[in-house]
Motif scaffolding. Sequence first.
Motif, mmCIF file in Angstrom:
data_model
loop_
_atom_site.group_PDB
_atom_site.id
_atom_site.type_symbol
_atom_site.label_atom_id
_atom_site.label_comp_id
_atom_site.label_asym_id
_atom_site.label_seq_id
_atom_site.Cartn_x
_atom_site.Cartn_y
_atom_site.Cartn_z
ATOM 1 N N GLY A 18 41.742 44.699 54.276
ATOM 2 C CA GLY A 18 42.071 45.110 55.639
ATOM 3 C C GLY A 18 40.919 44.843 56.570
ATOM 4 N N GLU A 19 41.051 45.268 57.770
ATOM 5 C CA GLU A 19 39.993 45.091 58.757
ATOM 6 C C GLU A 19 39.406 46.449 59.107
ATOM 7 O OE1 GLU A 19 40.405 41.135 58.562
ATOM 8 O OE2 GLU A 19 38.929 42.202 59.767
ATOM 9 N N GLY A 20 38.215 46.443 59.766
ATOM 10 C CA GLY A 20 37.590 47.699 60.161
ATOM 11 C C GLY A 20 38.491 48.475 61.103
ATOM 12 N N GLY A 21 38.462 49.798 61.002
ATOM 13 C CA GLY A 21 39.318 50.622 61.841
ATOM 14 C C GLY A 21 40.703 50.742 61.231
ATOM 15 N N GLY A 22 41.557 51.578 61.843
ATOM 16 C CA GLY A 22 42.914 51.729 61.351
ATOM 17 C C GLY A 22 42.944 52.664 60.163
ATOM 18 N N ASP A 23 43.889 52.410 59.228
ATOM 19 C CA ASP A 23 44.027 53.253 58.046
ATOM 20 C C ASP A 23 42.829 53.083 57.119
ATOM 21 O OD1 ASP A 23 46.458 54.091 58.978
ATOM 22 O OD2 ASP A 23 47.578 52.517 57.905
ATOM 23 N N PHE A 24 42.401 54.195 56.528
ATOM 24 C CA PHE A 24 41.293 54.168 55.580
ATOM 25 C C PHE A 24 41.790 54.708 54.258
ATOM 26 C CE2 PHE A 24 39.284 54.130 59.691
ATOM 27 C CZ PHE A 24 38.248 53.223 59.528
ATOM 28 N N ASP A 25 41.830 53.863 53.255
ATOM 29 C CA ASP A 25 42.308 54.239 51.932
ATOM 30 C C ASP A 25 41.314 53.774 50.888
ATOM 31 O OD1 ASP A 25 44.868 55.338 52.734
ATOM 32 O OD2 ASP A 25 45.467 53.264 53.153
ATOM 33 N N VAL A 26 41.265 54.512 49.792
ATOM 34 C CA VAL A 26 40.464 54.084 48.657
ATOM 35 C C VAL A 26 41.018 52.751 48.146
ATOM 36 C CG1 VAL A 26 39.819 54.646 46.279
ATOM 37 C CG2 VAL A 26 39.874 56.441 48.023
ATOM 38 N N ASN A 27 40.106 51.859 47.750
ATOM 39 C CA ASN A 27 40.435 50.529 47.229
ATOM 40 C C ASN A 27 40.891 49.556 48.313
ATOM 41 O OD1 ASN A 27 39.852 51.363 44.618
ATOM 42 N ND2 ASN A 27 41.949 52.031 44.245
ATOM 43 N N LYS A 28 40.580 49.873 49.559
ATOM 44 C CA LYS A 28 40.906 48.956 50.647
ATOM 45 C C LYS A 28 39.631 48.274 51.125
ATOM 46 C CE LYS A 28 43.355 48.658 55.054
ATOM 47 N NZ LYS A 28 44.172 49.409 56.038
ATOM 48 N N ILE A 29 39.744 47.004 51.502
ATOM 49 C CA ILE A 29 38.601 46.263 52.038
ATOM 50 C C ILE A 29 38.636 46.333 53.551
ATOM 51 C CG2 ILE A 29 37.554 43.985 52.312
ATOM 52 C CD1 ILE A 29 38.374 43.318 49.509
ATOM 53 N N VAL A 30 37.481 46.686 54.131
ATOM 54 C CA VAL A 30 37.349 46.746 55.587
ATOM 55 C C VAL A 30 36.057 46.038 55.988
ATOM 56 C CG1 VAL A 30 38.622 48.930 55.773
ATOM 57 C CG2 VAL A 30 36.142 48.967 55.481
ATOM 58 N N GLU A 31 35.921 45.833 57.282
ATOM 59 C CA GLU A 31 34.713 45.191 57.801
ATOM 60 C C GLU A 31 33.895 46.223 58.562
ATOM 61 O OE1 GLU A 31 34.755 42.022 60.961
ATOM 62 O OE2 GLU A 31 34.247 40.778 59.215
ATOM 63 N N GLY A 32 32.599 46.275 58.286
ATOM 64 C CA GLY A 32 31.739 47.239 58.953
ATOM 65 C C GLY A 32 30.505 46.578 59.527
ATOM 66 N N ARG A 33 29.757 47.374 60.319
ATOM 67 C CA ARG A 33 28.536 46.861 60.945
ATOM 68 C C ARG A 33 27.338 47.666 60.435
ATOM 69 N NH1 ARG A 33 27.938 43.517 65.087
ATOM 70 N NH2 ARG A 33 30.143 43.746 65.672
ATOM 71 N N ILE A 34 26.278 46.952 60.068
ATOM 72 C CA ILE A 34 25.091 47.592 59.524
ATOM 73 C C ILE A 34 24.354 48.354 60.625
ATOM 74 C CG2 ILE A 34 22.838 47.195 58.434
ATOM 75 C CD1 ILE A 34 24.055 44.770 57.034
ATOM 76 N N LEU A 35 24.080 49.657 60.344
ATOM 77 C CA LEU A 35 23.379 50.517 61.293
ATOM 78 C C LEU A 35 21.906 50.678 60.949
ATOM 79 C CD1 LEU A 35 25.988 53.412 61.731
ATOM 80 C CD2 LEU A 35 25.662 51.411 63.197
#
Length: 307
Positions: A18-35
Amino acid sequence: MYDLAVAGFDDFGGMEPGEGGGDFDVNKIVEGRILRVGDGMVLVDIGFKSEGSIPLDEWDAEDPPPQVGDLVRVLIEDLEDENATPEDGGMVRISKRKARKMDQWLDILKKIKEGDVVSGLVTRKIKGGLLVDVSGVNVFLPASQVDIRRPADIGDYINRTVQCEVLKIDEARKNIVVSRRSLIERQRQEARESLLKELEVGQSRKGVVKNIAEFGAFVDLGGIDGLLHITDMSWDRIGHPSEMVAIDQELEVMVLHIDREKQKIALGLKQKGHNPWTNVAEKYPVSSVHKGSVVNVMSYGAFVKLE
């Protein structure tokens, strides 16, 4: 059957990235930004109410070092206690490495299917067989499928690139089983069929001795073995085939008989030379006297080799 969880590839439940934001589920791939990068951890904002942290060692040596502001694909491993603080690692546990493995798994499913031929590097030996890296995914090569004859130590294949046939893809278990043996057998069968079309009685063929028995030797003609019987090795008497041939010796033999239905071929070696019996009646007429050497003595008489 080998499960990719053995190599650190967890069961991702078959979920799509998946993409960053939206639904958050275990075993899902999302995009994040390093802080933040420091103290062996990388803090990442994935658009959730809490940041996630990744151990710094998930960046391999060939990866560019993580920098604040960089985007990174991660897999959500766990949504932790809401009372957890960023100092505790945040409430979200994420993994860059497992996201990469998931991406590689989904990518290889698009490229291969059962029956395809793949190439990969043998990386290590495990219980029951070998792991082969194919496009970044570890596939399982059972010990019984390494070769036609099982090697003494399959560990000798480590760091070798091998070609294999895909036997089974289990998407639910993230498991791919391959066979080098089936590929070799198929190639040998194709070579046998092609060779049988070319062979004719009376032809001379080069071959390599692959096995020796009491009754003769088996000669590989390039895809199919022919039998060189002990009686067709020499015009002289011999006690054992090893007196004439040796394993891995290259020979030029004559095709004596072909059974195409049973794929059996009879070969001759002595037929390549002069037959001493061709003019024996003229050379040794009845009542003529000749010198000879005694070569064998039996209870009923002696065998004499004439000059």
